[in-house]
Design an enzyme around this catalytic site. Structure first.
Site, PDB file in Angstrom:
ATOM      1  CG  ASP A   9      -2.150   1.042   1.220  1.00 50.73           C
ATOM      2  OD1 ASP A   9      -2.293   1.360  -0.032  1.00 50.73           O
ATOM      3  OD2 ASP A   9      -2.687   1.167   2.125  1.00 50.73           O
ATOM      4  N   GLY A  10       0.402   2.264  -0.433  1.00 45.64           N
ATOM      5  CA  GLY A  10       0.999   3.557  -0.539  1.00 45.64           C
ATOM      6  C   GLY A  10      -0.012   4.575  -0.493  1.00 45.64           C
ATOM      7  CD  GLU A  47      -1.052   2.383  -3.906  1.00 46.94           C
ATOM      8  OE1 GLU A  47      -0.459   1.270  -3.688  1.00 46.94           O
ATOM      9  OE2 GLU A  47      -2.100   2.809  -3.150  1.00 46.94           O
ATOM     10  CG  ASP A  69      -5.226  -0.249  -1.500  1.00 47.70           C
ATOM     11  OD1 ASP A  69      -4.191   0.242  -2.156  1.00 47.70           O
ATOM     12  OD2 ASP A  69      -5.341  -0.102  -0.603  1.00 47.70           O
ATOM     13  CG  HIS A 123      -9.449   1.859   3.514  1.00 52.80           C
ATOM     14  ND1 HIS A 123      -8.267   2.112   4.486  1.00 52.80           N
ATOM     15  CD2 HIS A 123      -9.000   2.715   2.341  1.00 52.80           C
ATOM     16  CE1 HIS A 123      -7.726   2.988   4.129  1.00 52.80           C
ATOM     17  NE2 HIS A 123      -7.797   3.060   2.474  1.00 52.80           N
ATOM     18  CG  ASP A 133      -4.431   2.468   5.402  1.00 51.22           C
ATOM     19  OD1 ASP A 133      -4.060   3.187   4.533  1.00 51.22           O
ATOM     20  OD2 ASP A 133      -4.941   2.922   6.349  1.00 51.22           O
TER      21      ASP A 133
END
Length: 171
Positions: A9-10, A47, A69, A123, A133
């Site tokens: 994740d970024g 990302e 994501d 999320h 995250d």
């Protein structure tokens, strides 16, 4: 070939602004977390940086299932990259590819591995995605403590102007 499951994740506060990236790697019952950040960047840079750093953490060629994501990351690596390379790092509309430095690094980082790229909804309760995250957010919080608001603004201005921000953190 070892099987490794990676979640990445970024994120970025402001876009551009302080950004963080993270990855959770799982192999043979072991877990490793990697994370980092930049004081002036974009979400679309964090990302791919997460994926680059996760793959760099692997010490040998692996069969990787990489969860993200980010549609930008997944589409970039699975759909757009071949065309960008064929077009001399230009898009189908002949514009320069944004973040080509990171796409080139990611392309090189994928070479030794067999990778299945999977998109998942962010999320949405995926434990390792949620952990990524949290780690990325912690990196952004570190940056806010390391730099004053004025310093972050100056670094962002340098970034927007196309200059690599001069930071006091070694990355």
């Amino acid at each position: 070939m070892k099987s490794v499951i990676i979640h990445t994740d970024g994120g970025c506060e402001g876009n551009p602004g302080p950004g963080g990236w993270a990855a959770v790697l799982r192999c043979d019952g072991q877990m490793r977390e990697v994370s980092g950040g930049e004081p002036a960047t974009t979400n679309n840079r964090m990302e791919p940086q997460a994926a680059i750093s996760a793959l760099a953490a692997l010490k040998e060629p692996c069969a990787v299932t990489l969860h993200t994501d980010s549609s930008y990351l997944r589409n970039g690596i699975t759909q757009w990259l071949k065309g960008w390379k064929r077009n001399g790092w230009r898009t189908s509309t002949r514009e320069p590819v944004k973040n080509d430095d990171l796409w080139k690094q990611l392309d090189a980082a994928t070479a030794p591995h067999r990778i299945e790229w999977r998109w998942l909804k962010g999320h949405a309760g995926h434990a390792d995605n949620e952990r990524c995250d949290q780690l990325a957010a912690a990196e952004m919080a570190k940056l806010r403590k390391t730099y004053t608001r004025a310093q972050l603004t100056a670094l962002k201005d340098q970034f927007v102007a196309g200059r690599v921000p001069e930071t006091k953190q070694a990355k």
